[in-house]
Scaffold this motif. Structure first.
Motif: not given
Length: 234
Positions: A7, A110, A112, A117, A135-137, A141, A145, A151, A155, A158
């Protein structure tokens, strides 16, 4: 065994966004006629999303904002940043090659970020990097956070990953803290926007170039972290 998940933070980790952030921020605060900020100021401004960045910039220039002033300024920033992206923004050296190594080895990737977003997704799409990420948060989102653990854990969920097989990479204290709070190992990079040396942030490992980011390093960090008595088993 689930595949490893790597991530990334976005600004200052995946992408060198400093020129475009400064330009859009200065366009925004010019509405009050305040002096522009510089790259040297950026390390004290970024990390908590556009709203906080605008608030901090105005405060830095002697114009504390009232609550009713913020929405229009945030819209001004978003409009300018969106209209000009990707601008000068580019991946840091060695990033694409590192992501190719990781995905070829079966790793998931991913993002985070505390960036909104929608802005994060648009930027990644315009740079034609979307295919890399499961995934992109962003900072809007979830209800929380970074550095809140949920958070990062959200991520991971997802992206179809598991905390026990995840590594977090970032350039700031929020990234290292969210990893610690979520119970995953972290990698710090020194070329981003931290206002203190990243060696002092307490990351599991520091790398100075994405050439060092290999599947072997990811596996090593996950295995070593799992062997610690206090390691998470999420």
């Amino acid at each position: 065994m689930n595949p490893a998940l790597v991530v990334f933070d976005l600004d200052g980790t995946l992408l060198d966004t400093h020129t475009d952030l400064v330009e859009s921020l200065n366009h925004t605060i010019a509405a009050f006629g305040v002096a522009p900020v510089s790259y040297d100021d950026l390390t004290h401004l970024v990390g908590h999303g556009a709203k906080v960045m605008i608030e901090r910039a105005c405060g830095l220039r002697g114009h504390p904002l009232s609550e009713d002033e913020l929405p229009a300024l945030l819209n001004r920033f978003i409009a300018h940043y969106t209209d000009t992206m990707p601008g000068h923004t580019a991946p840091y050296p060695g990033l694409v090659e590192a992501m190719d190594r990781l995905t070829s080895a079966g790793c998931k990737l991913a993002i985070c970020t505390n960036k909104l977003e929608g802005l994060a997704r648009s930027l990644i799409e315009k740079l034609e990097l979307s295919r890399y990420f499961d995934a992109i948060t962003g900072g809007d989102t979830f209800l929380v956070r970074k550095p809140d653990a949920q958070h990062l854990l959200g991520t991971i969920d997802r992206a179809g990953g598991h905390a026990r097989n995840t590594v977090m990479i970032g350039d700031s204290i929020n990234d290292i803290l969210v990893a610690r709070n979520a119970g995953v190992p972290s990698i710090a990079v020194p070329f981003g926007y931290s206002d203190v040396p990243v060696e002092t942030l307490g990351a599991t490992r520091v790398i100075t170039h994405f050439d060092e980011l290999t599947p072997a390093l990811v596996d090593e960090l996950i295995a070593d972290f799992a062997a610690r008595p206090t390691a998470a088993v999420g």
